[in-house]
Design an enzyme around this catalytic site. Structure first.
Site, PDB file in Angstrom:
ATOM      1  N   HIS A 125     -16.862 -47.840 -28.369  1.00 53.68           N
ATOM      2  CA  HIS A 125     -16.386 -46.204 -28.776  1.00 53.68           C
ATOM      3  C   HIS A 125     -17.314 -45.582 -27.749  1.00 53.68           C
ATOM      4  CE1 HIS A 125     -14.432 -46.668 -32.903  1.00 53.68           C
ATOM      5  NE2 HIS A 125     -13.562 -47.500 -31.823  1.00 53.68           N
ATOM      6  N   HIS A 126     -18.286 -45.928 -26.399  1.00 55.09           N
ATOM      7  CA  HIS A 126     -19.232 -44.945 -25.425  1.00 55.09           C
ATOM      8  C   HIS A 126     -18.017 -44.465 -24.433  1.00 55.09           C
ATOM      9  CE1 HIS A 126     -18.772 -49.170 -23.153  1.00 55.09           C
ATOM     10  NE2 HIS A 126     -19.234 -47.575 -21.996  1.00 55.09           N
ATOM     11  N   ARG A 127     -17.045 -45.581 -24.300  1.00 53.51           N
ATOM     12  CA  ARG A 127     -16.244 -44.936 -23.641  1.00 53.51           C
ATOM     13  C   ARG A 127     -14.694 -44.826 -23.907  1.00 53.51           C
ATOM     14  NH1 ARG A 127     -16.729 -44.336 -17.814  1.00 53.51           N
ATOM     15  NH2 ARG A 127     -19.314 -43.585 -16.978  1.00 53.51           N
ATOM     16  N   ASP A 145     -15.650 -50.625 -13.357  1.00 52.10           N
ATOM     17  CA  ASP A 145     -15.493 -49.572 -13.418  1.00 52.10           C
ATOM     18  C   ASP A 145     -14.348 -49.118 -13.772  1.00 52.10           C
ATOM     19  OD1 ASP A 145     -18.592 -49.005 -12.122  1.00 52.10           O
ATOM     20  OD2 ASP A 145     -18.225 -49.369 -10.405  1.00 52.10           O
ATOM     21  N   LYS A 183      -9.734 -55.584 -28.334  1.00 50.45           N
ATOM     22  CA  LYS A 183      -9.229 -56.682 -28.841  1.00 50.45           C
ATOM     23  C   LYS A 183      -8.334 -57.175 -30.236  1.00 50.45           C
ATOM     24  CE  LYS A 183      -8.249 -60.084 -25.679  1.00 50.45           C
ATOM     25  NZ  LYS A 183      -8.322 -60.166 -24.404  1.00 50.45           N
TER      26      LYS A 183
HETATM   27  P1  NAD Z   1       0.255 -67.466 -21.738  1.00 48.94           P
HETATM   28  O1  NAD Z   1       0.139 -67.429 -22.629  1.00 48.94           O
HETATM   29  O2  NAD Z   1       0.041 -67.178 -20.259  1.00 48.94           O
HETATM   30  O3  NAD Z   1      -0.807 -68.660 -21.291  1.00 48.94           O
HETATM   31  C1  NAD Z   1      -1.089 -69.879 -21.235  1.00 48.94           C
HETATM   32  C2  NAD Z   1      -1.250 -71.119 -21.051  1.00 48.94           C
HETATM   33  O4  NAD Z   1      -1.660 -72.165 -21.607  1.00 48.94           O
HETATM   34  C3  NAD Z   1       0.573 -71.307 -21.360  1.00 48.94           C
HETATM   35  O5  NAD Z   1       1.255 -72.072 -20.295  1.00 48.94           O
HETATM   36  C4  NAD Z   1       0.008 -72.852 -22.155  1.00 48.94           C
HETATM   37  O6  NAD Z   1       0.938 -74.007 -22.246  1.00 48.94           O
HETATM   38  C5  NAD Z   1      -1.601 -73.372 -21.772  1.00 48.94           C
HETATM   39  N1  NAD Z   1      -2.405 -74.036 -22.465  1.00 48.94           N
HETATM   40  C6  NAD Z   1      -2.095 -74.266 -23.818  1.00 48.94           C
HETATM   41  N2  NAD Z   1      -3.013 -74.424 -24.291  1.00 48.94           N
HETATM   42  C7  NAD Z   1      -3.392 -76.289 -23.071  1.00 48.94           C
HETATM   43  C8  NAD Z   1      -3.923 -77.067 -22.967  1.00 48.94           C
HETATM   44  N3  NAD Z   1      -5.419 -77.124 -24.199  1.00 48.94           N
HETATM   45  N4  NAD Z   1      -5.176 -77.976 -22.231  1.00 48.94           N
HETATM   46  C9  NAD Z   1      -3.970 -77.217 -21.047  1.00 48.94           C
HETATM   47  N5  NAD Z   1      -3.636 -75.991 -20.961  1.00 48.94           N
HETATM   48  C10 NAD Z   1      -2.454 -75.218 -22.079  1.00 48.94           C
HETATM   49  O7  NAD Z   1      -1.854 -66.776 -21.765  1.00 48.94           O
HETATM   50  P2  NAD Z   1      -3.175 -65.523 -20.312  1.00 48.94           P
HETATM   51  O8  NAD Z   1      -1.957 -64.437 -19.970  1.00 48.94           O
HETATM   52  O9  NAD Z   1      -2.177 -66.669 -19.524  1.00 48.94           O
HETATM   53  O10 NAD Z   1      -3.980 -65.960 -20.667  1.00 48.94           O
HETATM   54  C11 NAD Z   1      -5.158 -67.486 -20.563  1.00 48.94           C
HETATM   55  C12 NAD Z   1      -6.126 -67.069 -20.853  1.00 48.94           C
HETATM   56  O11 NAD Z   1      -6.675 -66.024 -19.716  1.00 48.94           O
HETATM   57  C13 NAD Z   1      -6.696 -66.297 -22.509  1.00 48.94           C
HETATM   58  O12 NAD Z   1      -7.946 -67.000 -22.374  1.00 48.94           O
HETATM   59  C14 NAD Z   1      -6.852 -65.306 -21.733  1.00 48.94           C
HETATM   60  O13 NAD Z   1      -7.752 -64.303 -22.593  1.00 48.94           O
HETATM   61  C15 NAD Z   1      -7.087 -64.625 -21.415  1.00 48.94           C
HETATM   62  N6  NAD Z   1      -6.995 -63.181 -20.100  1.00 48.94           N
HETATM   63  C16 NAD Z   1      -5.570 -63.149 -19.830  1.00 48.94           C
HETATM   64  C17 NAD Z   1      -5.607 -61.847 -18.743  1.00 48.94           C
HETATM   65  C18 NAD Z   1      -4.078 -61.625 -19.215  1.00 48.94           C
HETATM   66  O14 NAD Z   1      -4.162 -60.649 -18.192  1.00 48.94           O
HETATM   67  N7  NAD Z   1      -2.525 -61.925 -19.465  1.00 48.94           N
HETATM   68  C19 NAD Z   1      -5.955 -61.307 -18.866  1.00 48.94           C
HETATM   69  C20 NAD Z   1      -7.393 -61.322 -19.325  1.00 48.94           C
HETATM   70  C21 NAD Z   1      -7.880 -62.773 -19.294  1.00 48.94           C
END
Ligand code: NAD
Length: 471
Positions: free
Chosen positions: A63-65, A98, A105
């Site tokens: 909660h620092h921001r 920034d 989450k």
């Molecule tokens: P998503 O649900 O759109 O896609 C994930 C994909 O991974 C799916 O197509 C799924 O079938 C596939 N998958 C699942 N298990 C698998 C495996 N064992 N091997 C290969 N493919 C597999 O999810 P996303 O939003 O693309 O998120 C993916 C990662 O990126 C997560 O770790 C998430 O926390 C991170 N992330 C997402 C965002 C965002 O804006 N969506 C932002 C930062 C970080």
């Protein structure tokens, strides 16, 4: 989790390691590491003739921001430890790029594929109602966004539920980001994380002396890439790297297995093939090389794990042959595998830097929502007219004229997508250079992850100190 150490604990260990390179007081480091609020929710949902108890979480790490910010994940892996770790990573991520938010989450422990759209809608609306009841959502409190298993559709349901309860709240559209563009979202948010991965990689490979150390030439053009997970982040990283960077995608993995084609895979065609057939296996010209983990072991310049955490572990770390790993997913490398990769000389672009594009553009969306107007609306015409006057003056002074096309390019103001992408590009470049500079200032730090945590910690500590909470 590696089996030995929890995901949250491994994030804490990285922070402790980074803190040892700073003079931040121990008590302040402990405060920065601590999760400020954890909400555990259980609610029923009707599935067929029966009811299921749904397990869900929202964690506000810092909660620092305020507000706090972070995605909502729908996955069977969701548990309190995972959500706490991901919330903590959000705190360090926001500080690094920034974005003036604390980290948060959310997660619902379900496999969305097992539910109908109506059931998913009722789960999402019920979850949002619980967040509202506990004061865990709001444009100045906590602002969710998409993550694994969620997208603009879920964000639209969240907004609609919030507005039903908070009718008349003037900034209510800023209670969630990653909304459809037609529902007060922002252009460029959907592909922002993948685009950010591309910009971060491009900046990383632009330094000839760094690339020489790992036997690569500078620049993205012609580099080979393997991507795990063709979801939002993975598909956009692959598409943009291929189209804008001239990168050759030689391997792809999805749930159903891994494929390779050393001549290069056209990602757009592969995505269409998967939509049609439900699988990447059998894509023309490719070879099926094994299960979902097989592609990770391919020889390539850049490996992009973009699915879930714990993909590169003690079990397979020794067999990873990539020169650079961009942790597009959160936590794809377990803490015990990390040193093995480092010993092999692999450059690791840490998750909380390389996937920060999503939260960066979410921040732009939130700013747009609070300002209640589209970026560029006020100044675009003014800028176009001003530039046109300059061009006319130059023409008059030189006696030369330019074509209408040239005039248009020189005089028009930026569109929303251009402004968003340029803000994202600048953010990713600036953050990488800060991390690289930190590495240079601390020759005893050997990896980008530790250097990135040092950057974040210093910024968060300075926030606490300026609030007068710590001396
Ligand atoms: P998503 O649900 O759109 O896609 C994930 C994909 O991974 C799916 O197509 C799924 O079938 C596939 N998958 C699942 N298990 C698998 C495996 N064992 N091997 C290969 N493919 C597999 O999810 P996303 O939003 O693309 O998120 C993916 C990662 O990126 C997560 O770790 C998430 O926390 C991170 N992330 C997402 C965002 C965002 O804006 N969506 C932002 C930062 C970080």
């Amino acid at each position: 989790m590696s089996g030995k150490i929890s995901f949250f604990k491994s994030v804490e260990n990285y922070v402790d390691k980074a803190a040892s390179y700073t003079d931040i007081p121990r008590g302040l480091v402990e405060q920065i590491k601590a999760c400020n609020l954890v909400l555990q929710i259980r609610f029923p949902v009707r599935v067929g003739n029966d009811y299921q108890v749904i397990e869900a979480y929202r964690v506000q790490h810092s909660h620092h921001r305020l507000p706090t910010k972070g995605g909502i994940r729908y996955a069977e892996s969701v548990d309190q430890d995972e959500v706490m770790a991901l919330a903590a990573l959000m705190t360090y991520k926001c500080a690094l790029v920034d974005v003036p938010f604390g980290g948060a989450k959310g997660g619902i422990r379900i496999n969305p594929a097992n539910y109908t759209v109506e059931q998913l809608q009722s789960i999402t609306r019920r979850y949002t109602t619980e967040l509202i009841k506990k004061n865990f959502i709001g444009p100045g409190i906590d602002v969710p966004a998409p993550d694994y298993g969620t997208g603009p559709r879920e964000m639209a349901w969240i907004l609609d539920t919030y507005q039903a309860f908070r009718h008349g709240e003037i900034d209510s559209i800023g209670c969630v980001t990653g909304k459809p563009v037609t529902q007060n979202g922002i252009r460029g948010r959907a592909e922002a994380t993948g685009r950010g991965v591309y910009y971060g990689l491009r900046q990383c490979v632009s330094y000839a002396e760094d690339m020489a150390k790992i036997g690569l030439t500078p620049g993205m053009e012609g580099k080979t890439m393997v991507v795990q997970g063709l979801g939002n982040v993975g598909s956009n990283t692959a598409l943009i790297s291929q189209k804008e960077g001239g990168v050759k995608i030689i391997g792809v993995s999805e749930r159903e297995g891994s494929i390779q084609d050393l001549n290069g895979i056209d990602v757009e065609k592969l995505l269409a093939f998967r939509r049609e057939t439900g699988s990447i296996i059998g894509y023309p010209g490719s070879t099926h090389i094994g299960d979902a983990l097989a592609a990770l072991e391919m020889e390539c310049d850049i490996l992009v794990p973009a699915a879930l955490e714990n993909q590169i572990t003690l079990e397979n770390a020794d067999r990873i042959k990539a020169k650079i790993i961009a942790e597009a997913a959160n936590g794809p490398i377990t803490a015990d595998a990390d040193p093995i990769l480092q010993k092999k000389g692999i450059v690791i672009l840490p998750d909380f830097y390389i996937n920060a594009g999503g939260v960066t553009v979410s921040y732009f969306e939130w700013l747009k929502n609070l300002s209640h107007h589209r970026f560029g609306r006020l100044e675009n015409r003014f800028q176009t007219n001003a530039f046109a006057r300059i061009v006319s003056k130059v023409e008059e002074m030189t006696g030369k004229t330019i074509t209408d096309r040239e005039r248009e390019l020189l005089t028009r103001g930026g569109t929303e997508i251009e402004l968003v992408n340029s803000g994202l590009e600048d953010t990713m470049i600036t953050a990488f250079d800060q991390i690289r500079e930190t590495l240079k200032q601390h020759p005893d730090i050997k990896d980008l992850r530790t250097a990135a945590f040092v950057c974040s910690l210093k910024k968060i500590a300075s926030d606490y100190i300026s609030m007068g909470i710590f001396p």
